[in-house]
Scaffold this motif. Structure first.
Motif, mmCIF file in Angstrom:
data_model
loop_
_atom_site.group_PDB
_atom_site.id
_atom_site.type_symbol
_atom_site.label_atom_id
_atom_site.label_comp_id
_atom_site.label_asym_id
_atom_site.label_seq_id
_atom_site.Cartn_x
_atom_site.Cartn_y
_atom_site.Cartn_z
ATOM 1 N N VAL A 123 25.619 21.209 48.318
ATOM 2 C CA VAL A 123 26.060 21.412 49.698
ATOM 3 C C VAL A 123 27.140 20.413 50.088
ATOM 4 O O VAL A 123 28.052 20.745 50.852
ATOM 5 C CB VAL A 123 24.862 21.312 50.675
ATOM 6 N N PHE A 124 27.076 19.201 49.568
ATOM 7 C CA PHE A 124 28.085 18.212 49.906
ATOM 8 C C PHE A 124 29.431 18.549 49.264
ATOM 9 O O PHE A 124 30.488 18.345 49.855
ATOM 10 C CB PHE A 124 27.639 16.817 49.476
ATOM 11 N N GLN A 125 29.398 19.068 48.031
ATOM 12 C CA GLN A 125 30.642 19.449 47.382
ATOM 13 C C GLN A 125 31.313 20.592 48.127
ATOM 14 O O GLN A 125 32.533 20.590 48.332
ATOM 15 C CB GLN A 125 30.369 19.855 45.934
ATOM 16 N N LYS A 126 30.522 21.591 48.530
ATOM 17 C CA LYS A 126 31.092 22.703 49.286
ATOM 18 C C LYS A 126 31.665 22.219 50.610
ATOM 19 O O LYS A 126 32.719 22.688 51.050
ATOM 20 C CB LYS A 126 30.014 23.764 49.541
ATOM 21 N N HIS A 127 30.981 21.264 51.236
ATOM 22 C CA HIS A 127 31.457 20.743 52.518
ATOM 23 C C HIS A 127 32.797 20.047 52.357
ATOM 24 O O HIS A 127 33.728 20.283 53.140
ATOM 25 C CB HIS A 127 30.435 19.769 53.099
ATOM 26 N N ARG A 128 32.937 19.199 51.333
ATOM 27 C CA ARG A 128 34.192 18.450 51.186
ATOM 28 C C ARG A 128 35.336 19.370 50.797
ATOM 29 O O ARG A 128 36.476 19.153 51.200
ATOM 30 C CB ARG A 128 34.025 17.269 50.239
ATOM 31 N N GLU A 129 35.065 20.410 50.009
ATOM 32 C CA GLU A 129 36.123 21.356 49.667
ATOM 33 C C GLU A 129 36.590 22.128 50.898
ATOM 34 O O GLU A 129 37.797 22.325 51.107
ATOM 35 C CB GLU A 129 35.621 22.316 48.591
ATOM 36 N N LYS A 130 35.659 22.563 51.724
ATOM 37 C CA LYS A 130 35.998 23.268 52.959
ATOM 38 C C LYS A 130 36.778 22.353 53.911
ATOM 39 O O LYS A 130 37.766 22.758 54.532
ATOM 40 C CB LYS A 130 34.719 23.761 53.626
ATOM 41 N N GLU A 131 36.336 21.114 54.004
ATOM 42 C CA GLU A 131 37.000 20.141 54.875
ATOM 43 C C GLU A 131 38.456 19.930 54.472
ATOM 44 O O GLU A 131 39.362 19.916 55.320
ATOM 45 C CB GLU A 131 36.243 18.812 54.836
ATOM 46 N N LEU A 132 38.715 19.791 53.180
ATOM 47 C CA LEU A 132 40.077 19.553 52.726
ATOM 48 C C LEU A 132 40.968 20.775 52.947
ATOM 49 O O LEU A 132 42.145 20.627 53.304
ATOM 50 C CB LEU A 132 40.087 19.158 51.251
ATOM 51 N N LYS A 133 40.446 21.963 52.742
ATOM 52 C CA LYS A 133 41.232 23.166 53.003
ATOM 53 C C LYS A 133 41.648 23.241 54.466
ATOM 54 O O LYS A 133 42.802 23.570 54.788
ATOM 55 C CB LYS A 133 40.433 24.413 52.614
#
Length: 619
Positions: A123-133
């Motif tokens: 969940v943290f990896q998905k969050h950081r990828e979404k945040e950067l996009k």
């Protein structure tokens, strides 16, 4: 059933609170629960709630929040949310430090810094990828002028993302200070309306109002050789002087000065000859500030006829601003909020994008302050910046390298050099302390994709392929990463302070460093008369404008945050907090050293006193 204690902190800035209702959820590894709260956050307040949750949520991962509004979207500046779960020994922290707007759901991850490879929970990896996009859509690069570093895409401050804007307190102070300066300028113009302006003493007529104790000393002693030399080592631009290794080829002594030539040779052999070379300014076209009949003189004059210290200051000050902005934009585009380097750098990019955007739209823009009063205005300043940026190297931003290259190590009277090296060392220890908590080996540095993308973005994109000038395109070791991060922090804090704070001290007395010269230089001593001098120096209007702007840019900011003393709690681990506490202790020790030294000096050097250094480029 478990009881959770929730604390919600709201920013202390004007309009940080909100009349809109805020809805909260707790999200854990085993589920999520909505908290039945009627939260309407108030400015500067911390509100605490106890709520029972009917199921075990497991380790907390996120706090989700949504702000509801019916008629008006009343933005809320959320500082921090902390939660203590049932049986927990410590609170879980969820840093926010941003504006909450609209009605979308905002997810705040638990604040422990993590590298991309450390994420056992997907969940943290998905969050950081979404945040950067999302951030890469919000923070876009733009080209202000060809041949210069890229900037944030914003035509004016209103185009900036909300979280990069001045807070309301800062905005009001900035704009009211401009109005106060304009009023003082008008009063000085009225005061001198019927007075003469044909002697150097006539500048005393406008030398009142906002000034410093050192400015008064400059006023009294500006013609002294000792003070003149002091400015090159410790003034508003200490970046120009270097130890001579040979006599410049352009230095041609006329007949009859053979003794002087021999003396220069002896000083050169002894290592006691220093030079300030202004070749960078050669051929830069001068600004036409006034209408005819003087316009033809100004058009033929060249910038090198003017006071060089001021123009070199412009070059170094704008270099610092531009590099700081590149660091800021790349950080927002490439490093997610959970990344330790983001947490390390985010306090040092506060307000940088807005102050630079204001500079481009008001100070160095077409028709801006430079065009109205400075001899490099009217386009010359852009050419100057292009030349300066072509010479910008990685070494030039790192004091141990820069000072060694210029031969200024070990000179007792070089106070800037001494203090810069001390601050660099203290900053380096702080950076190393944080980096070693997360990067235990060199291969972890090499294997961090977010970190490597950030490095490439700075060098190849923001600085326009600066690898040929020593900037790295990747990090191969802990040591290399620490050195680069130390440069970033030092540039955004101490270096900016060293070349910004001195403007009021050294440029308030206009004859010491005039913003423009209105006539070509004389070619013989016989041509120098007081009429020539006063005809060359700025007129009343230009002199008043110089005093106003140097006060506005050089004064201490009311909301100034001293180096290392930001209130935001980005790191939550005890070890990271201990590193920051040691950084603050080291800065306090240096503060005492500088204070004790300055008590023994006729001209104290305060610009690198830690309490005088702002934590980011804000002016």
């Amino acid at each position: 059933m478990g009881r959770y204690r929730i604390r919600v902190a709201t920013g202390a800035w004007l309009f940080s609170g909100s009349h809109n209702r805020v809805q909260l959820w707790l999200v854990g590894a085993c589920g999520e629960a909505e908290l039945q709260l009627q939260l309407r956050p108030a400015r500067g307040q911390e509100e605490e709630f106890d709520r029972d949750v009917p199921k075990d949520l497991g380790p907390l991962q996120f706090v989700k929040l949504r702000k509801h509004h019916s008629l008006v979207d009343d933005a809320w500046f959320c500082d921090l949310i902390t939660v203590r779960g049932p049986g927990a020994c410590e609170e879980a922290a969820f840093p926010c430090y941003r504006w909450v707007q609209g009605q979308g759901v905002l997810s705040l991850p638990e604040g422990t810094a993590r590298l991309a490879g450390d994420n056992a929970l997907d969940v943290f990896q998905k969050h950081r990828e979404k945040e950067l996009k999302e951030r890469q859509k919000l923070y876009c690069w733009d080209t202000w002028k060809e041949g210069l570093p890229l900037t944030i895409a914003a035509g004016c401050q209103d185009d900036l993302p909300p979280n990069m804007r001045f807070h309301e307190d800062k905005r009001l102070d900035f704009e009211w200070a401009l109005k106060a300066g304009a009023l003082e300028m008008v009063l000085k113009r009225v005061y001198t309306l019927l007075s003469s302006w044909d002697r150097l003493e006539d500048f005393d007529q406008i030398f009142w109002g906002q000034k410093s104790a050192l400015a008064e000393k400059v006023h009294q002693r500006w013609r002294d050789d000792e003070l003149f030399g002091h400015q090159f080592l410790n003034g508003a631009n200490p970046m120009l002087l270097r130890r001579s290794t040979s006599l410049p080829s352009r230095l041609v002594l006329p007949p009859g000065l053979e003794a002087l030539g021999a003396q220069l040779d002896r000083e050169l052999q002894n290592g006691s000859l220093f030079e300030a070379d202004f070749i960078l300014l050669d051929g830069i076209p001068a600004n036409v500030i006034r209408d005819p009949p003087l316009a033809w003189l100004l058009a033929k004059a060249w910038v090198r006829n003017a006071d060089f210290q001021l123009h070199q200051l412009q070059y170094h000050l704008l270099n610092t601003h531009l590099v700081a902005e590149v660091i800021a934009v790349a950080t927002m585009r490439r490093l997610p909020g959970l990344h330790p380097v983001f947490k390390l750098l985010i306090p040092h990019i506060r307000y940088t994008m807005e102050i630079n955007t204001r500079a481009r739209s008001q100070l160095i823009s077409e028709g801006g302050i430079f065009d109205k009063a400075v001899s490099t205005g009217g386009g010359g300043h852009v050419q100057l910046l292009r030349r300066a940026m072509a010479q910008l190297t990685y070494h030039s931003l790192c004091p141990p390298d820069n000072l060694a290259d210029r031969g200024l190590l070990g000179i007792p009277s070089a106070l800037y050099a001494h203090d810069a090296l001390r601050l660099w060392g203290i900053t380096a220890r702080y950076v190393e302390g944080i980096v070693h908590l997360f990067y235990h080996r060199d291969d972890i540095v090499r294997g961090d994709p977010e970190l490597q993308a950030w490095c490439r973005e700075i060098t190849e994109v923001g600085l326009c392929q600066a690898q040929d000038r020593g900037f790295p395109v990747s990090f191969q070791s802990q040591k290399q990463l620490c050195h680069f991060l130390t440069m970033c922090v030092f540039t955004c804090t101490a270096q900016h302070g060293a070349i910004n704070q001195g403007q009021l001290d050294w440029y308030a007395w206009v004859p010491n460093a005039p913003c423009t010269m209105r006539m070509p230089p004389p070619t013989t001593k016989e041509d120098v008369t007081m009429t020539t001098v006063m005809g060359s120096l700025p007129d009343v209007r230009q002199a008043c404008l110089q005093m106003t702007i140097t006060w506005h840019l050089g004064r201490r900011q009311p909301d100034m945050v001293p180096l290392g003393h930001h209130k935001e709690k980005y790191f939550s681990s005890p070890k990271a907090k201990a590193v920051l506490n040691q950084f603050q202790t080291d800065l306090e020790d240096l503060e005492r050293e500088i204070t004790a030294r300055n008590e023994q000096l006729d001209l104290p050097y305060d610009y690198l006193k830690p309490s005088h250094i702002e934590n980011s480029v804000t002016i």
